[in-house]
Design an enzyme around this catalytic site. Structure first.
Site, PDB file in Angstrom:
ATOM      1  N   GLY A   1       1.267   4.222  -1.598  1.00 17.37           N
ATOM      2  CA  GLY A   1       1.002   5.651  -1.726  1.00 17.37           C
ATOM      3  C   GLY A   1       0.887   6.344  -0.377  1.00 17.37           C
TER       4      GLY A   1
ATOM      5  N   CYS B   1      -2.339   3.913  10.693  1.00 14.61           N
ATOM      6  CA  CYS B   1      -2.243   5.176  11.436  1.00 14.61           C
ATOM      7  C   CYS B   1      -3.557   5.419  12.178  1.00 14.61           C
ATOM      8  CB  CYS B   1      -1.936   6.333  10.496  1.00 14.61           C
ATOM      9  SG  CYS B   1      -1.508   7.853  11.398  1.00 14.61           S
TER      10      CYS B   1
ATOM     11  N   ASP C   1      -3.928  -3.596  -7.441  1.00 13.49           N
ATOM     12  CA  ASP C   1      -4.806  -3.758  -6.290  1.00 13.49           C
ATOM     13  C   ASP C   1      -4.168  -4.751  -5.324  1.00 13.49           C
ATOM     14  OD1 ASP C   1      -6.801  -4.318  -4.449  1.00 13.49           O
ATOM     15  OD2 ASP C   1      -8.399  -4.466  -5.939  1.00 13.49           O
TER      16      ASP C   1
ATOM     17  N   CYS D   1       0.885  -1.194   0.000  1.00 13.87           N
ATOM     18  CA  CYS D   1       0.000   0.000   0.000  1.00 13.87           C
ATOM     19  C   CYS D   1       0.900   1.214   0.000  1.00 13.87           C
ATOM     20  CB  CYS D   1      -0.925   0.006   1.212  1.00 13.87           C
ATOM     21  SG  CYS D   1      -1.952  -1.445   1.418  1.00 13.87           S
TER      22      CYS D   1
ATOM     23  N   ASP E   1       0.624  -0.941   4.990  1.00 15.42           N
ATOM     24  CA  ASP E   1       0.162   0.186   5.806  1.00 15.42           C
ATOM     25  C   ASP E   1      -1.225   0.525   5.276  1.00 15.42           C
ATOM     26  OD1 ASP E   1      -0.242   2.443   7.277  1.00 15.42           O
ATOM     27  OD2 ASP E   1       1.371   3.617   6.383  1.00 15.42           O
TER      28      ASP E   1
END
Length: 475
Positions: free
Chosen positions: A293, A412, A342, A291, A359
């Site tokens: 980006g 996060c 994906d 992931c 993440d």
């Protein structure tokens, strides 16, 4: 004939053109963008500040003006819940019936009165003048009347009036006093494991302006190089982190402009470092960021992989974000590949990687210091929307790593529904896995709990509330 001269003539007073205050106009424009376009203040402010400097000139709009505009925007957004409670007592109708632009001006005024050291008369007069410019004379009178009511007490006095007693409703009391939605207060309390002191410290930390933290990407820049910048000090935990204690513009730093360094919270750095340093049996040649980006962790992982001669594959579903990842990795000292794919439908064979980081997309409740508007946008039902994706990405990560390899699940958010619940659910379906104790991989970092996973906290570690679980595939 315009409306304003007609009203001025009726009152017998000459018409006075309102004075334009570039600082407060900028703050108002930023708040409108956040409200109307669901924009983020950290993305809206920089171009507005540049535009103001170009239009007004550096002598008219200087660094102090930029600092004030920034404080007005972020302070108003952080304390929006508290100010709404105060304004509700001063407005003769439900706040939902007040036009959003008027409410933005009122909130800016409330912040100046209750959250800054701007003198009362100056805060009221400057906000009323702003209202005349952006709203017109009629609504400026309404703003004036409301703010004069707000000015009758200070913040502590207002909190005694608008917040329910802690003994009657602890969560609602903390929600009003510390300006968080009630459901967020409840979730953070659960994640911390109870105790008023801890949750209050966390809520206070969420309302503090975070320092800008830089990362020196190994093989391209060093922390020592960045420490030569003004007001720069070594990071607390990451050997690659440097904190700018007086803010500043990161884009003005050569290493950041060149991509050799970047802006990255120390918690994010620790996640990448822990995954890179987790003990591994067998080959260590292929790493995956599933992931990737917008590219901060990928850039650090790519640099760490390069030190070992490993290849990093950075995968990002959205094409435009994959472009950001490619930009962040441009100039990486070792081999890497950026793909638009994906993460739940992998473009690679099972067992292809030695280390995998996911993440995952989440509510972002761990970064409320940096994105204060997120606390007002998120809803409890958002958790249900993220849950299938988070579980799907972790399942794919476990399938993508070889036997003996390591997966890092990071988010996060400290919300238990996005952290331990996801890991527990997925590992039930993958008995051929073991949790690895992540705490020794964050040397020197205190208060990491009982493990084996790790939850970082703004009030304990000065980082975003990053969560990390390390999982080894055993069969």
């Amino acid at each position: 004939m315009s409306e304003q001269p007609r009203r001025a003539r009726t009152s017998g007073k000459p018409y006075r053109r309102p004075k334009k205050d570039p600082v407060r106009i900028l703050a108002f424009e930023a708040l409108r963008a956040v409200d109307e376009r669901d924009a983020y203040a950290n993305l809206v402010l920089p171009p507005l500040l540049r535009k103001a400097r170009e239009k007004e000139g550096p002598e008219t709009f200087d660094a102090r003006d930029a600092a004030l505009a920034t404080e007005l925007v972020y302070g108003t957004l952080r304390r929006q819940g508290t100010y709404d409670a105060v304004l509700s007592h001063c407005v003769d109708r439900p706040l939902g019936e007040v036009d959003p632009p008027v409410l933005d001006v009122l909130s800016l005024g409330a912040h100046q009165l209750l959250g800054t050291r701007i003198p009362t008369h100056a805060a009221v007069s400057a906000t009323v003048e702003l209202a005349r410019v952006v709203l017109g004379d009629g609504r400026a009178k309404f703003v004036n009347a409301v703010l004069r009511k707000v000015a009758q007490d200070d913040l502590d006095g207002w909190l005694e009036r608008v917040a329910p007693p802690y003994e009657d409703d602890p969560e609602d009391h903390l929600a009003v006093v510390h300006s968080h939605p009630r459901w967020v207060v409840s979730a953070l309390w659960d994640s911390l494991g109870g105790g008023r002191d801890g949750v209050e410290e966390l809520l206070r930390a969420d309302n503090e302006r975070p320092e800008v933290t830089l990362v020196a990407r190994p093989g391209r820049a060093t922390a020592e190089e960045l420490l030569h910048e003004d007001a720069a000090v070594q990071g607390r935990w990451s050997p690659y982190a440097v904190r700018l204690t007086e803010g500043g513009e990161p884009g003005a730093i050569a290493a950041v402009r060149d991509g050799r360094a970047g802006v990255q919270d120390e918690g994010s750095q620790l996640v990448a470092i822990a995954l890179a340093n987790a003990p591994l049996d067998g080959p260590d040649r292929r790493w995956l960021d599933g992931c990737a980006g917008p590219g901060g962790k990928a850039a650090l992982l790519g640099a760490l992989a390069a030190e070992r001669g490993a290849l990093l594959v950075a995968s990002e579903k959205q094409t435009h974000r994959a472009g950001l990842v490619a930009r962040a990795l441009d100039g990486n000292p070792g081999p890497y590949q950026v793909i638009a794919a994906d993460g739940t439908r992998p473009a690679w064979r099972p067992g292809s990687f030695d280390r995998v980081l996911v993440d995952v997309p989440c509510t972002g409740l761990g970064a409320l210091r940096r994105r204060p508007e997120a606390r007002w946008r998120r809803r409890p039902e958002d958790l249900e929307g993220f849950a299938p994706l988070q579980r799907g990405l972790l399942r794919t990560a476990l399938e993508s790593v070889r036997v003996g390899g390591i997966v890092g699940y990071a988010t996060c958010s400290p919300h238990l529904a996005e952290t331990r619940a996801v890991v527990a659910d997925v590992l039930k379906q993958h008995p051929d896995t073991d949790l690895v104790d992540a705490r020794p991989l964050l040397p020197g970092v205190p208060d990491l709990g009982e493990g084996p996973d790790v939850q970082l906290w703004p009030h304990l570690h000065g980082t975003d509330a990053m969560y990390l679980a390390l999982i080894r595939r055993t069969g």
